[in-house]
Design a protein around this motif. Structure first.
Motif, PDB file in Angstrom:
ATOM      1  N   TYR A 122       9.304 -10.026  -0.780  1.00  0.00           N
ATOM      2  CA  TYR A 122       8.618  -8.724  -0.691  1.00  0.00           C
ATOM      3  C   TYR A 122       9.497  -7.656  -1.336  1.00  0.00           C
ATOM      4  O   TYR A 122      10.705  -7.854  -1.510  1.00  0.00           O
ATOM      5  CB  TYR A 122       8.311  -8.356   0.771  1.00  0.00           C
ATOM      6  CG  TYR A 122       9.549  -8.136   1.591  1.00  0.00           C
ATOM      7  CD1 TYR A 122      10.074  -6.867   1.767  1.00  0.00           C
ATOM      8  CD2 TYR A 122      10.220  -9.204   2.166  1.00  0.00           C
ATOM      9  CE1 TYR A 122      11.228  -6.669   2.496  1.00  0.00           C
ATOM     10  CE2 TYR A 122      11.388  -9.023   2.890  1.00  0.00           C
ATOM     11  CZ  TYR A 122      11.887  -7.753   3.052  1.00  0.00           C
ATOM     12  OH  TYR A 122      13.052  -7.553   3.751  1.00  0.00           O
ATOM     13  N   ASN A 171       5.342  -3.794  -1.765  1.00  0.00           N
ATOM     14  CA  ASN A 171       4.663  -4.238  -0.552  1.00  0.00           C
ATOM     15  C   ASN A 171       4.548  -3.114   0.468  1.00  0.00           C
ATOM     16  O   ASN A 171       3.596  -3.053   1.223  1.00  0.00           O
ATOM     17  CB  ASN A 171       5.398  -5.413   0.075  1.00  0.00           C
ATOM     18  CG  ASN A 171       5.402  -6.623  -0.842  1.00  0.00           C
ATOM     19  OD1 ASN A 171       6.178  -6.672  -1.792  1.00  0.00           O
ATOM     20  ND2 ASN A 171       4.515  -7.574  -0.606  1.00  0.00           N
ATOM     21  N   ILE A 275       2.587  -8.209   5.145  1.00  0.00           N
ATOM     22  CA  ILE A 275       3.392  -7.581   4.087  1.00  0.00           C
ATOM     23  C   ILE A 275       3.623  -8.556   2.936  1.00  0.00           C
ATOM     24  O   ILE A 275       3.396  -8.237   1.773  1.00  0.00           O
ATOM     25  CB  ILE A 275       4.759  -7.105   4.662  1.00  0.00           C
ATOM     26  CG1 ILE A 275       4.563  -5.935   5.640  1.00  0.00           C
ATOM     27  CG2 ILE A 275       5.735  -6.741   3.548  1.00  0.00           C
ATOM     28  CD1 ILE A 275       4.134  -4.635   5.019  1.00  0.00           C
ATOM     29  N   ARG A 278       0.626  -9.252   0.555  1.00  0.00           N
ATOM     30  CA  ARG A 278      -0.028  -8.219  -0.248  1.00  0.00           C
ATOM     31  C   ARG A 278       0.039  -8.601  -1.724  1.00  0.00           C
ATOM     32  O   ARG A 278       1.074  -8.999  -2.243  1.00  0.00           O
ATOM     33  CB  ARG A 278       0.665  -6.872  -0.035  1.00  0.00           C
ATOM     34  CG  ARG A 278       0.129  -5.768  -0.917  1.00  0.00           C
ATOM     35  CD  ARG A 278       0.742  -4.428  -0.522  1.00  0.00           C
ATOM     36  NE  ARG A 278       0.822  -3.503  -1.636  1.00  0.00           N
ATOM     37  CZ  ARG A 278      -0.201  -2.822  -2.136  1.00  0.00           C
ATOM     38  NH1 ARG A 278      -1.403  -2.957  -1.619  1.00  0.00           N
ATOM     39  NH2 ARG A 278      -0.034  -2.001  -3.146  1.00  0.00           N
TER      40      ARG A 278
END
Ligand SMILES: [Zn+2]
Ligand SMILES: [Zn+2]
Length: 292
Positions: A122, A171, A275, A278
């Motif tokens: 992320y 993210n 998260i 995404r």
């Protein structure tokens, strides 16, 4: 209460403890996840910028890189360490990065190539600087700037945040009103910029962070209550972070942050799963490139 943090820093960058020490504390707290997100800051003139001198003196200059190669090399070693730890760890460390976005094609191109190589889990979007004539100024430089210059810098700061949001490379977005740490940009004249930014965030679908480290110097997290109220009205999803630079800071003021967020009307609290999953433009870009 949220039992994870995805915004943390470690030794070798500007944190004070190792990846393993952070993980051990997360396990001790009974957390489900921990993510480590050291600074990924690449700008050709970074070492000519005023704050670099202080970074060297303070022994945290490693967070700044003049080139993508330099930053990628540092992160490759750091991620290798995490991979080794994860082989035997109970909870896995997620590989993150806290990235300063620069709104130009050279930067975007270099960044996308870096992602292709490093493959983080992320990416956190941040704005720690205002760029002027190819030199970077941090919050302390903004604080001491003459009034007219300071106003220009503040507007530019919010523009940077909106450009980063619109890039769809992140993210979630970190500490929206970071400049309040130097007591700048807290007045009502900044409402318009804040509201515009919330609108862009809403449009993009990105999440924002509620960063509890601001409780060190004030009675609210980043962002402020008024920004949290706007985010609540716009139904923007959030994630709570501690921005821990040492293990004792993990989970600091999470309860207080969550309670305040709920009082401001915030309803969507995301999980690490939300998260990490995404969809980002960079990933789409990488996929499309690798086909050719
Ligand atoms: Zn930050
Ligand atoms: Zn941070």
């Amino acid at each position: 209460m949220q039992k994870f943090s995805l915004h943390t820093h470690t030794l070798g960058f500007d944190g004070q403890q190792t990846e393993l020490e952070m993980l051990k504390q997360a396990e001790k707290l009974g957390w489900s996840h921990i993510g480590i997100s050291n600074h990924f800051i690449v700008h050709p003139n970074i070492k000519k910028s005023p704050m670099y001198y202080y970074a060297e003196k303070g022994n945290y200059a490693a967070i700044y890189s003049e080139s993508f190669d330099e930053a990628v090399n540092k992160f490759a070693l750091h991620y290798q360490k995490i991979d080794e730890i994860n082989q035997t760890a109970k909870i896995k460390i997620l590989k993150g990065m806290e990235v300063d976005y620069f709104d130009n094609d050279n930067w975007r191109d270099g960044f996308v190539k870096a992602l292709d190589y490093l493959k983080p889990d992320y990416i956190i979007g941040s704005a720690h600087f205002v760029e002027k004539q190819n030199i970077l100024y941090n919050s302390h430089d903004v604080k001491v700037a003459p009034q007219i210059e300071q106003n220009w810098m503040l507007h530019r700061y919010w523009q940077n945040v909106r450009a980063a949001v619109s890039s769809n490379l992140f993210n979630f977005m970190a500490h929206l009103d970071l400049l309040k740490k130097v007591n700048v940009g807290c007045g009502t004249e900044w409402f318009d910029d804040e509201r515009k930014t919330i609108e862009v965030i809403k449009e993009s679908g990105v999440a924002i962070e509620l960063n509890s480290s601001a409780f060190k110097f004030c009675d609210e997290p980043y962002p402020s209550k008024r920004i949290m109220q706007m985010a609540g009205e716009a139904d923007i999803p959030v994630i709570i972070s501690d921005d821990a630079h040492k293990s004792a800071q993990l989970g600091n003021c999470f309860e207080r942050t969550e309670e305040m967020a709920k009082n401001c009307g915030i309803k969507k609290f995301l999980t690490p799963h939300d998260i990490v999953n995404r969809k980002l433009d960079a990933k789409l870009l990488i996929n499309s490139r690798s086909r050719f």
